[in-house]
Motif scaffolding. Structure first.
Motif, short mmCIF file in Angstrom:
data_model
loop_
_atom_site.label_atom_id
_atom_site.label_comp_id
_atom_site.label_asym_id
_atom_site.label_seq_id
_atom_site.Cartn_x
_atom_site.Cartn_y
_atom_site.Cartn_z
N UNK A 36 -57.66 52.72 112.01
CA UNK A 36 -58.25 53.11 113.29
C UNK A 36 -58.93 51.91 113.93
N UNK A 37 -58.69 51.64 115.23
CA UNK A 37 -59.33 50.50 115.89
C UNK A 37 -60.85 50.60 115.83
N UNK A 38 -61.51 49.48 115.62
CA UNK A 38 -62.96 49.46 115.57
C UNK A 38 -63.58 49.30 116.93
N UNK A 39 -62.78 49.02 117.94
CA UNK A 39 -63.29 48.85 119.30
C UNK A 39 -62.26 49.41 120.28
N UNK A 40 -62.69 49.61 121.49
CA UNK A 40 -61.80 50.18 122.52
C UNK A 40 -61.01 49.04 123.18
N UNK A 41 -59.97 48.58 122.46
CA UNK A 41 -59.11 47.49 122.95
C UNK A 41 -57.67 47.94 122.78
N UNK A 42 -56.75 47.35 123.53
CA UNK A 42 -55.34 47.73 123.39
C UNK A 42 -54.83 47.46 121.96
N UNK A 43 -54.00 48.37 121.51
CA UNK A 43 -53.51 48.25 120.13
C UNK A 43 -52.55 47.07 119.97
N UNK A 44 -51.86 46.69 121.08
CA UNK A 44 -50.91 45.59 120.96
C UNK A 44 -51.58 44.25 120.64
N UNK A 45 -52.91 44.19 120.78
CA UNK A 45 -53.61 42.95 120.41
C UNK A 45 -53.49 42.65 118.91
N UNK A 46 -53.20 43.67 118.12
CA UNK A 46 -52.98 43.42 116.68
C UNK A 46 -51.74 42.58 116.46
N UNK A 47 -50.75 42.69 117.39
CA UNK A 47 -49.57 41.82 117.29
C UNK A 47 -49.94 40.37 117.61
N UNK A 48 -50.84 40.19 118.56
CA UNK A 48 -51.32 38.83 118.87
C UNK A 48 -52.03 38.25 117.64
N UNK A 49 -52.86 39.07 117.01
CA UNK A 49 -53.54 38.61 115.79
C UNK A 49 -52.54 38.29 114.68
N UNK A 50 -51.45 39.09 114.63
CA UNK A 50 -50.44 38.85 113.60
C UNK A 50 -49.75 37.50 113.81
N UNK A 51 -49.41 37.20 115.06
CA UNK A 51 -48.75 35.92 115.34
C UNK A 51 -49.69 34.75 115.05
N UNK A 52 -50.95 34.88 115.46
CA UNK A 52 -51.93 33.81 115.21
C UNK A 52 -52.15 33.62 113.71
N UNK A 53 -52.25 34.73 112.97
CA UNK A 53 -52.45 34.64 111.52
C UNK A 53 -51.25 33.98 110.84
N UNK A 54 -50.04 34.30 111.31
CA UNK A 54 -48.85 33.65 110.73
C UNK A 54 -48.86 32.16 111.04
N UNK A 55 -49.29 31.78 112.24
CA UNK A 55 -49.40 30.35 112.55
C UNK A 55 -50.45 29.66 111.70
N UNK A 56 -51.55 30.36 111.41
CA UNK A 56 -52.58 29.77 110.56
C UNK A 56 -52.06 29.51 109.14
N UNK A 57 -51.12 30.34 108.68
CA UNK A 57 -50.55 30.13 107.35
C UNK A 57 -49.80 28.80 107.26
N UNK A 58 -49.28 28.31 108.38
CA UNK A 58 -48.59 27.02 108.36
C UNK A 58 -49.54 25.85 108.12
N UNK A 59 -50.85 26.11 108.26
CA UNK A 59 -51.87 25.05 108.06
C UNK A 59 -52.54 25.14 106.69
N UNK A 60 -52.07 25.98 105.83
CA UNK A 60 -52.78 26.27 104.57
C UNK A 60 -52.87 25.04 103.65
N UNK A 61 -51.95 24.10 103.77
CA UNK A 61 -52.02 22.88 102.95
C UNK A 61 -52.48 21.66 103.75
N UNK A 62 -51.95 21.51 104.97
CA UNK A 62 -52.26 20.32 105.75
C UNK A 62 -53.67 20.36 106.33
N UNK A 63 -54.14 21.52 106.80
CA UNK A 63 -55.48 21.66 107.37
C UNK A 63 -56.04 23.02 106.97
#
Length: 399
Positions: A36-63
């Motif tokens: 359940x969303x913790x705030x009144x925001x569009x649910x599709x923002x979780x897809x934005x968070x998913x893409x950003x989190x996947x990009x952060x995984x590319x930095x797990x060794x270098x940064x």
């Protein structure tokens, strides 16, 4: 301009983690599996968070710290829009990577920060919800933050220990190689001393008598000189064969080799007497060692010093008395003193090629035993003296 170092490309394993997390999160979103969303925001923002989190995984060794900061922001947005479990799983991996691949400061601070965040989050949930079930949120928060942080600590400790053990093994191997090389150099020096001491006297006698045979037109003198040459040649070859045999016999390397002793000084002096044509020298031997056995290294060193000194007498000394003295006051614990004196002429005697190597060898022998050696003219420059003091009691205790 200073050169800018290009960033390291992502590792294949990092690409696999990012791709797996992204595809898994998309599947969960399509199936509608989210909290359940913790705030009144569009649910599709979780897809934005998913893409950003996947990009952060590319930095797990270098940064890793940058990746953790980006992942923290993405997880916050994901919780507000309806959490996808894929984002939470990738975030735990970012904490683990920050501890494992980050700088030493991250290794120490990230686990502490995870503990502080867990405690504050649990207290905040209790205050806001006023329900004991809020403790379950604290436990879940601890699983997401503390567990991967301390897992990274354990893996990093073992990795650092393995690296330290490998470096220590390399250091020990380097030290062993240095010790081996030093042993080889020391053994070569010892072999050089032995070879010089065994052969130099015979070669000197051969050189002197061959010169006498060439300069004298007397058949009897030439025949006598040739006899001495043949005798020294045979003895020199025999000693050379013995030394080569000792080097070749690897099977008997643990067996003690026969070494000359001071009991053979009479034969050594007689050999030097026969090596000189005519009656140029009067050899005198005084053995004042006294009772008691000497350590084998001391006895061998004394024998070689007398042998080399007599060789130098044959090559360089002026006609006169040659005196060999061995003295030792065993009761007073005095060292064994070896003293060889010979006459020096008014004019310097012509030196043979390689002269000086024998004195170097004698000095090396004496220094190995902790003794002292002096070689030079005395009594106003009329006498050449070789004097060596060889410690006996210290050597006996060491052996």
């Amino acid at each position: 301009m200073p050169s800018v170092r290009p960033p390291r490309p992502p590792d294949r394993f990092d690409l696999l983690i990012a791709a797996t997390g992204l595809s898994g999160g998309l599947l969960l979103y399509v199936l509608g599996l989210g909290s359940t969303p913790a705030a009144d925001v569009p649910r599709w923002l979780s897809l934005v968070a998913l893409v950003v989190m996947s990009g952060a995984e590319l930095l797990r060794r270098s940064a890793p710290l940058t990746g953790l900061a980006v992942g923290t922001a993405a997880l916050t947005l994901d919780v507000c829009a309806g959490n996808l479990i894929a984002n939470t799983g990738m975030y735990t991996d970012l904490i683990y990577a920050a501890v494992l691949y980050g700088p030493p400061a991250a290794y120490r601070l990230v686990p502490r920060a995870a503990e502080v965040v867990t405690v504050l989050g649990t207290l905040g949930a209790l205050v806001l919800l006023r329900d004991p079930q809020a403790l379950l949120l604290g436990i879940a928060l601890g699983v997401v933050t503390i567990t991967p942080a301390w897992t990274g600590v354990g893996v990093r400790v073992h990795r650092d220990e393995a690296r330290a053990a490998r470096l220590e093994a390399e250091r020990m191997a380097l030290l062993a190689e240095m010790d081996r090389r030093q042993a080889v150099v020391a053994e070569r020096a010892r072999m050089a001393r032995e070879l010089h001491d065994m052969v130099a006297g015979h070669l000197s006698a051969i050189a002197i008598h061959s010169s006498a045979a060439l300069s004298l037109d007397e058949p009897a003198a030439s025949r006598e000189a040739l006899g001495v040459i043949r005798e020294n040649s045979v003895q020199g070859l025999a000693e050379m064969r013995r030394l080569i045999g000792l080097l070749r016999e690897a099977a008997g390397a643990d067996e003690p080799a026969a070494t000359p002793t001071l009991e053979g000084l009479d034969a050594l002096v007689e050999q030097a007497r026969r090596a000189v044509p005519g009656d140029r020298f009067a050899f005198v031997l005084h053995d004042g060692r006294g009772p008691g056995a000497l350590p084998a290294p001391v006895e061998l060193a004394a024998y070689r010093i007398v042998q080399e000194s007599l060789t130098n007498v044959v090559k360089h000394a002026a006609p006169g008395e040659v005196r060999v003295e061995l003295t030792r006051d065993a009761a007073a614990g005095r060292p064994l003193t070896v003293r060889v004196t010979s006459a020096l002429g008014e004019r310097p005697v012509q030196r043979a090629p390689g002269a000086g190597a024998g004195v170097v060898g004698m000095r090396e022998r004496v220094e190995l035993l902790g003794g002292r050696l002096a070689a030079g003219p005395v009594d106003g420059g009329t006498v050449w003296e070789v004097r060596a003091e060889l410690p006996v009691d210290e050597e006996a205790r060491a052996s």
